[in-house]
Design a protein around this motif. Sequence first.
Motif, PDB file in Angstrom:
ATOM      1  N   THR A   1      43.715  39.736  51.805  1.00  0.00           N
ATOM      2  CA  THR A   1      42.959  39.490  50.840  1.00  0.00           C
ATOM      3  C   THR A   1      43.516  40.225  49.598  1.00  0.00           C
ATOM      4  O   THR A   1      44.175  41.248  49.390  1.00  0.00           O
ATOM      5  N   ILE A   2      43.383  39.183  48.503  1.00  0.00           N
ATOM      6  CA  ILE A   2      43.987  39.571  46.932  1.00  0.00           C
ATOM      7  C   ILE A   2      42.821  39.804  45.988  1.00  0.00           C
ATOM      8  O   ILE A   2      41.854  39.129  46.005  1.00  0.00           O
ATOM      9  N   MET A   3      42.895  41.156  45.341  1.00  0.00           N
ATOM     10  CA  MET A   3      41.777  41.420  44.464  1.00  0.00           C
ATOM     11  C   MET A   3      41.791  40.724  43.329  1.00  0.00           C
ATOM     12  O   MET A   3      42.941  40.550  42.713  1.00  0.00           O
ATOM     13  N   VAL A   4      40.652  40.407  42.957  1.00  0.00           N
ATOM     14  CA  VAL A   4      40.422  39.502  41.646  1.00  0.00           C
ATOM     15  C   VAL A   4      39.812  40.404  40.644  1.00  0.00           C
ATOM     16  O   VAL A   4      38.826  41.056  40.729  1.00  0.00           O
ATOM     17  N   ASP A   5      40.525  40.508  39.332  1.00  0.00           N
ATOM     18  CA  ASP A   5      39.880  41.404  38.180  1.00  0.00           C
ATOM     19  C   ASP A   5      38.785  40.433  37.663  1.00  0.00           C
ATOM     20  O   ASP A   5      38.870  39.338  37.378  1.00  0.00           O
ATOM     21  N   HIS A   6      37.626  41.200  37.512  1.00  0.00           N
ATOM     22  CA  HIS A   6      36.472  40.744  36.674  1.00  0.00           C
ATOM     23  C   HIS A   6      36.871  39.962  35.284  1.00  0.00           C
ATOM     24  O   HIS A   6      36.266  39.175  34.988  1.00  0.00           O
ATOM     25  N   ASP A   7      37.895  40.567  34.585  1.00  0.00           N
ATOM     26  CA  ASP A   7      38.158  40.156  33.216  1.00  0.00           C
ATOM     27  C   ASP A   7      38.707  38.773  33.269  1.00  0.00           C
ATOM     28  O   ASP A   7      38.561  37.736  32.340  1.00  0.00           O
ATOM     29  N   ASP A   8      39.362  38.523  34.344  1.00  0.00           N
ATOM     30  CA  ASP A   8      40.229  37.310  34.337  1.00  0.00           C
ATOM     31  C   ASP A   8      39.930  36.014  35.335  1.00  0.00           C
ATOM     32  O   ASP A   8      40.120  35.070  35.265  1.00  0.00           O
ATOM     33  N   GLY A   9      39.143  36.669  36.581  1.00  0.00           N
ATOM     34  CA  GLY A   9      38.953  35.933  37.512  1.00  0.00           C
ATOM     35  C   GLY A   9      40.243  35.228  38.126  1.00  0.00           C
ATOM     36  O   GLY A   9      41.266  35.672  37.970  1.00  0.00           O
TER      37      GLY A   9
END
Length: 167
Positions: free
Chosen positions: A138-146
């Motif tokens: 699983t790769i975490m996604v930043d809320h600002d960038d998607g």
Amino acid sequence: MPKPKIMKNHYETYYTLWPFWVDTHVDPPFRMEGGKIKDSSGAKIKAYPEVTKVLKKLHSEGYIVAAASRTSEIQGAKQLVKLLDWEQYFTYKEIYPGCKITHFKKFKEYTGLEYSEMLFFDDEHRNKVDLEKIGVLTIMVDHDDGVNLKLVQSGIEEYDKKYRSQK
């Protein structure tokens, strides 16, 4: 370079494909008006800027792209995928409340692939913890960038390193 055979890009739908929760931050049903997607209150709905490019690229490169979401606003999420013209990219969609493991069990059943052949992008750490127990990277996604091209490339490279270290 070994590559994952299935990618779930958002894909927990909220805060990976679009910058909101469908069940709390916007008001379904959605509609197309003047070339723009709007919710029932008239607010404009937008996805993260690079999502369509990412989906096109993955699809053209032969990846199986799947969407998994635990939203309770099932119809709203499906409606947005359709209005954004993304149905053509998602081979599988599991959109309903519950644990991510349930979604991925379905993907495994549909495809015959092992969990170790799957790569997942999400914004929730609890999903990462659950899925890594069964072998999904699983790769975490930043809320600002998607989800964006750089993040997906980085995820594929991380998958490759993990795959090679297991050989």
